[in-house]
Design a protein around this motif. Structure first.
Motif, PDB file in Angstrom:
ATOM      1  N   PHE A  80       0.841  -1.205   0.000  1.00 10.03           N
ATOM      2  CA  PHE A  80       0.000   0.000   0.000  1.00 10.03           C
ATOM      3  C   PHE A  80       0.872   1.250   0.000  1.00 10.03           C
ATOM      4  CE2 PHE A  80      -2.499   3.191   2.238  1.00 10.03           C
ATOM      5  CZ  PHE A  80      -3.719   3.108   1.599  1.00 10.03           C
ATOM      6  N   THR A  82       3.943   1.525  -1.020  1.00 10.21           N
ATOM      7  CA  THR A  82       4.647   1.688  -2.295  1.00 10.21           C
ATOM      8  C   THR A  82       3.764   2.395  -3.307  1.00 10.21           C
ATOM      9  OG1 THR A  82       5.817  -0.356  -1.852  1.00 10.21           O
ATOM     10  CG2 THR A  82       5.862   0.449  -4.095  1.00 10.21           C
ATOM     11  N   GLY A  83       2.507   1.922  -3.433  1.00 13.05           N
ATOM     12  CA  GLY A  83       1.586   2.565  -4.355  1.00 13.05           C
ATOM     13  C   GLY A  83       1.399   4.025  -4.011  1.00 13.05           C
ATOM     14  N   PHE A  84       1.258   4.284  -2.707  1.00 18.11           N
ATOM     15  CA  PHE A  84       1.073   5.661  -2.234  1.00 18.11           C
ATOM     16  C   PHE A  84       2.254   6.548  -2.638  1.00 18.11           C
ATOM     17  CE2 PHE A  84       1.656   8.841   1.106  1.00 18.11           C
ATOM     18  CZ  PHE A  84       0.435   9.467   1.067  1.00 18.11           C
ATOM     19  N   ILE A  87       2.759   7.145  -6.625  1.00 19.79           N
ATOM     20  CA  ILE A  87       1.788   8.099  -7.163  1.00 19.79           C
ATOM     21  C   ILE A  87       2.042   9.490  -6.575  1.00 19.79           C
ATOM     22  CG2 ILE A  87      -0.669   8.621  -7.325  1.00 19.79           C
ATOM     23  CD1 ILE A  87       0.203   6.431  -9.131  1.00 19.79           C
TER      24      ILE A  87
END
Lengths: 137, 170
Positions: A80, A82-84, A87
């Motif tokens: 989570f 990493t995605g945050f 982006i």
């Protein structure tokens, strides 16, 4: 996957990361506005959660093999994060542009530079990972 | 075994591979980032280029904080406690899990409706409906909406995983 000499891999990655830093520093220096430099920090932190998750999972799998399908909750949290962070690194210059703090050329240069830095770090982690499969049997 | 499904229609099967799950978690993190940075953008915009008299204050952040707390609460619950049958787990823990889930969902809903309420009371009713000013309000709605969406995706991913483990055990 194609095999590369480790030395040429290293040289290629160092050139890539230098291009990334060049882009970001250009985006700051050309317009005399050093706000996009924060983007470098975000993209440098971005690979950290996955690296931590990697070491965690190898520690767990050494303990037991029967529960290897069970996703450790902290690993999900790291994914989570990493995605945050990735982006965030892309959105941050867009926000600066939207608030008229940087010009649109600065926006393009800093997004491209940050993405190249992240890409080279990920390629470094993937390219120099040791093969764990050989020790399983 | 059939009652372990999440949805009643068997057509709604989610891809069950490990990679699809990881991608869904990444997407939910990305959606959360979009929500967070939308709020930050509204604040910076209000401070720098804002020409109107309306400004983003702490009140505008309350729906965002509610949504975030709801996301954390909902996704911290151990799903096994909710799914366990009566004979298996103890009843009180299941009851507690349902209560906590209810509180989390309420916080998410309060975040969503709070942002709509804020837009209506602070901007629309007072007549600030021209675009650059209303944009700050709309970003509030985007923020809570995308955070709720990220919470839903995380929840679905965790439930699909339960199903996957069950079928693997058979």
């Amino acid at each position: 996957m194609f095999k590369l000499n480790p030395l040429s891999k290293l040289i290629f990655l160092s050139i890539l990361i230098a291009i990334g830093f060049l882009n970001i520093v250009l985006s700051c220096a050309l317009y005399d506005n050093w706000l996009p430099l924060i983007d470098v920090a975000i993209f440098l932190v971005a690979p950290l959660p996955n690296a931590l998750a990697q070491s965690l999972s190898s520690a767990y799998e050494a303990d037991f093999l029967s529960d290897s399908h069970q996703e450790i909750p902290i690993k999900e949290f790291f994914k989570f994060m990493t995605g945050f962070l990735v982006i965030s690194g892309i959105i941050f210059p867009i926000i600066l542009f939207h608030c008229h703090l940087i010009t649109h050329w600065s926006l393009i240069l800093s997004v491209a530079g940050g993405f190249i830095i992240y890409l080279s770090i990920v390629l470094f982690i993937v390219g120099f990972k040791e093969e764990p499969d050989e020790y399983d049997f | 075994m059939e009652s372990q499904r999440l949805f009643r229609f068997p057509i709604l099967r989610f891809p069950n591979t490990q990679a699809a799950k990881a991608a869904a978690i990444y997407i939910s993190g990305a959606l959360y980032a979009i929500g967070f940075w939308a709020m930050v953008d509204a604040s910076i915009f209000s401070k720098t280029v804002n020409a109107s008299v309306v400004h983003v204050t702490f009140v505008d952040w309350i729906p965002f904080i509610c949504s975030t707390l709801g996301t954390i609460t909902v996704n911290m619950i151990d799903k096994k406690q909710l799914m366990a049958s009566d004979s298996f787990g103890s009843g009180s823990i299941r009851w507690q899990a349902r209560l906590v889930l209810f509180i989390g969902c309420t916080l998410l809903a309060v975040g969503m409706s709070g942002s709509a309420l804020l837009v209506i009371l602070k901007y629309v009713v007072k007549g600030y409906t021209s675009m650059p000013t209303l944009g700050m309000a709309l970003e509030n709605i985007y923020a809570t909406g995308s955070i709720t969406l990220s919470c839903i995706i995380l929840w679905v991913v965790q439930n699909v995983e339960e199903d996957y483990n069950y079928s693997l055990a058979l």
